[in-house]
Design an enzyme around this catalytic site. Structure first.
Site, PDB file in Angstrom:
ATOM      1  N   GLY A  28       0.747  -0.356   0.914  1.00 15.21           N
ATOM      2  CA  GLY A  28       2.179  -0.221   0.668  1.00 15.21           C
ATOM      3  C   GLY A  28       2.772   0.910   1.494  1.00 15.21           C
ATOM      4  N   ASN A  29       4.047   1.190   1.281  1.00 15.38           N
ATOM      5  CA  ASN A  29       4.743   2.255   2.002  1.00 15.38           C
ATOM      6  C   ASN A  29       6.098   2.483   1.353  1.00 15.38           C
ATOM      7  OD1 ASN A  29       6.342  -0.022   3.462  1.00 15.38           O
ATOM      8  ND2 ASN A  29       4.218  -0.346   4.115  1.00 15.38           N
ATOM      9  N   SER A  45       1.243   5.809   8.727  1.00 15.35           N
ATOM     10  CA  SER A  45       0.400   4.619   8.691  1.00 15.35           C
ATOM     11  C   SER A  45      -1.040   4.960   8.317  1.00 15.35           C
ATOM     12  CB  SER A  45       0.413   3.944  10.071  1.00 15.35           C
ATOM     13  OG  SER A  45      -0.435   2.816  10.083  1.00 15.35           O
ATOM     14  N   GLY A  46      -1.572   4.237   7.310  1.00 17.48           N
ATOM     15  CA  GLY A  46      -2.991   4.279   7.003  1.00 17.48           C
ATOM     16  C   GLY A  46      -3.508   5.538   6.354  1.00 17.48           C
ATOM     17  N   SER A  74       4.646   4.091   9.199  1.00 16.96           N
ATOM     18  CA  SER A  74       4.105   2.885   8.572  1.00 16.96           C
ATOM     19  C   SER A  74       4.253   1.667   9.473  1.00 16.96           C
ATOM     20  CB  SER A  74       4.827   2.619   7.248  1.00 16.96           C
ATOM     21  OG  SER A  74       4.535   1.330   6.766  1.00 16.96           O
ATOM     22  N   SER A  75       3.260   0.805   9.415  1.00 13.47           N
ATOM     23  CA  SER A  75       3.310  -0.424  10.206  1.00 13.47           C
ATOM     24  C   SER A  75       4.455  -1.328   9.797  1.00 13.47           C
ATOM     25  CB  SER A  75       1.986  -1.183  10.088  1.00 13.47           C
ATOM     26  OG  SER A  75       1.711  -1.496   8.730  1.00 13.47           O
ATOM     27  N   GLU A  76       5.017  -1.108   8.598  1.00 15.97           N
ATOM     28  CA  GLU A  76       6.133  -1.929   8.117  1.00 15.97           C
ATOM     29  C   GLU A  76       7.491  -1.281   8.387  1.00 15.97           C
ATOM     30  OE1 GLU A  76       5.442  -4.727   7.683  1.00 15.97           O
ATOM     31  OE2 GLU A  76       3.712  -5.091   6.399  1.00 15.97           O
ATOM     32  N   HIS A  95       7.649  -0.419  -0.907  1.00 11.87           N
ATOM     33  CA  HIS A  95       6.821  -1.622  -0.722  1.00 11.87           C
ATOM     34  C   HIS A  95       5.503  -1.407  -1.443  1.00 11.87           C
ATOM     35  CE1 HIS A  95       4.450  -4.812   0.870  1.00 11.87           C
ATOM     36  NE2 HIS A  95       3.852  -4.101   1.816  1.00 11.87           N
ATOM     37  N   HIS A  97       1.781  -3.181  -3.369  1.00 15.20           N
ATOM     38  CA  HIS A  97       0.811  -4.266  -3.501  1.00 15.20           C
ATOM     39  C   HIS A  97       0.439  -4.383  -4.975  1.00 15.20           C
ATOM     40  CE1 HIS A  97      -0.586  -3.598   0.954  1.00 15.20           C
ATOM     41  NE2 HIS A  97       0.599  -4.163   0.873  1.00 15.20           N
ATOM     42  N   TYR A 116      14.513 -10.421 -19.195  1.00 17.16           N
ATOM     43  CA  TYR A 116      15.790  -9.949 -18.659  1.00 17.16           C
ATOM     44  C   TYR A 116      15.634  -8.810 -17.650  1.00 17.16           C
ATOM     45  CZ  TYR A 116      15.837  -5.713 -21.570  1.00 17.16           C
ATOM     46  OH  TYR A 116      15.543  -4.497 -22.136  1.00 17.16           O
ATOM     47  N   HIS A 157       1.284 -11.295   0.129  1.00 16.54           N
ATOM     48  CA  HIS A 157       1.366  -9.905   0.604  1.00 16.54           C
ATOM     49  C   HIS A 157       1.681  -8.917  -0.518  1.00 16.54           C
ATOM     50  CE1 HIS A 157       2.907  -7.128   4.096  1.00 16.54           C
ATOM     51  NE2 HIS A 157       2.399  -6.422   3.096  1.00 16.54           N
ATOM     52  N   TYR A 210      23.826   0.690 -16.000  1.00 16.70           N
ATOM     53  CA  TYR A 210      22.616   1.169 -16.675  1.00 16.70           C
ATOM     54  C   TYR A 210      22.028   2.362 -15.934  1.00 16.70           C
ATOM     55  CZ  TYR A 210      17.901   1.154 -18.648  1.00 16.70           C
ATOM     56  OH  TYR A 210      16.734   1.507 -19.264  1.00 16.70           O
TER      57      TYR A 210
END
Length: 213
Positions: A28-29, A45-46, A74-76, A95, A97, A116, A157, A210
């Site tokens: 994730g990231n 990254s990593g 990050s790769s994303e 992001h 997982h 909800y 993913h 909210y």
């Protein structure tokens, strides 16, 4: 150090991803943008979240050029940039997982409003089609799937969530993981009752204020 507070928040919420079971290792990231400066702070990254320090958080401009940080972003990075470019109200991207959201994504399912709390994302949680991680194709698919939504499942993913603050984006990711777990468990023993469009409109109207003090 530039954007020290934002970098500290990236470190803090990266560790929360692990503590809350929303990812494992370096999976994730997350990122946080400062639109006045035109820069975003993103996880490297990593790298293991428990080993990331503010100085290792990477700074990138909105064109994707790295301006600070010793490692690679990050790769994303691509879908973070796409979301910031297309969603001016979004200031943070998370992001994950997370297990149950990822299970639904691997089944190729959207998440309907069986609970909800799906309203944290919108009237449902859509599914973005599969593309190899870190590619422009995935970035485009995520941006398209999240038009009008605060979260989307990524086929085979994981999950992406957004918010106006990092705290809010994290809350979206956490609540959608809960809703995904409830939906999966309900499907295991029967057919969940899905809330109607009218019922979700009422929920979304209440969610508009909210947690806003």
């Amino acid at each position: 150090m530039r954007m020290l507070e934002q970098r500290k928040l990236v470190v803090e919420f990266g560790r929360k991803l692990l503590a809350c079971g929303l990812t494992t290792g370096s999976g994730g990231n997350l990122s946080l943008v400062d639109r006045r400066r035109g820069l975003l702070a993103i996880t490297p990254s990593g790298e293991d979240y428990l080993e990331i320090t503010p100085g290792r958080v990477v700074l990138v401009d909105l064109d994707g050029d790295q301006v600070d940080g010793p490692g690679r972003p990050s790769s994303e990075l691509g879908f973070h940039l796409a979301l910031y470019q297309e969603r001016p109200e979004v200031n943070a991207v998370v992001h994950t997982h997370s297990p149950y959201a990822t299970t639904l994504a691997c089944l190729g399912w959207e998440l309907p409003p069986a609970h909800y709390l799906v309203g944290f994302a919108g009237p449902k949680v859509p599914l973005a089609p599969y593309h190899t991680y870190g590619t422009p194709e995935l970035a485009r698919a995520v941006a398209e799937a999240m038009q009008g939504y605060n979260a989307a499942l990524l086929a085979n993913h994981g999950l992406v969530a957004v918010g106006d603050t990092l705290s809010r984006a994290f809350a979206v990711a956490e609540e959608i993981e809960f809703a995904a777990r409830v939906y999966y468990q309900a499907k295991a023993v029967g057919e969940p009752r899905i809330l109607s469009e009218g019922q979700m409109r009422e929920v979304l109207a209440k969610f508009a204020t909210y947690g806003r003090q």
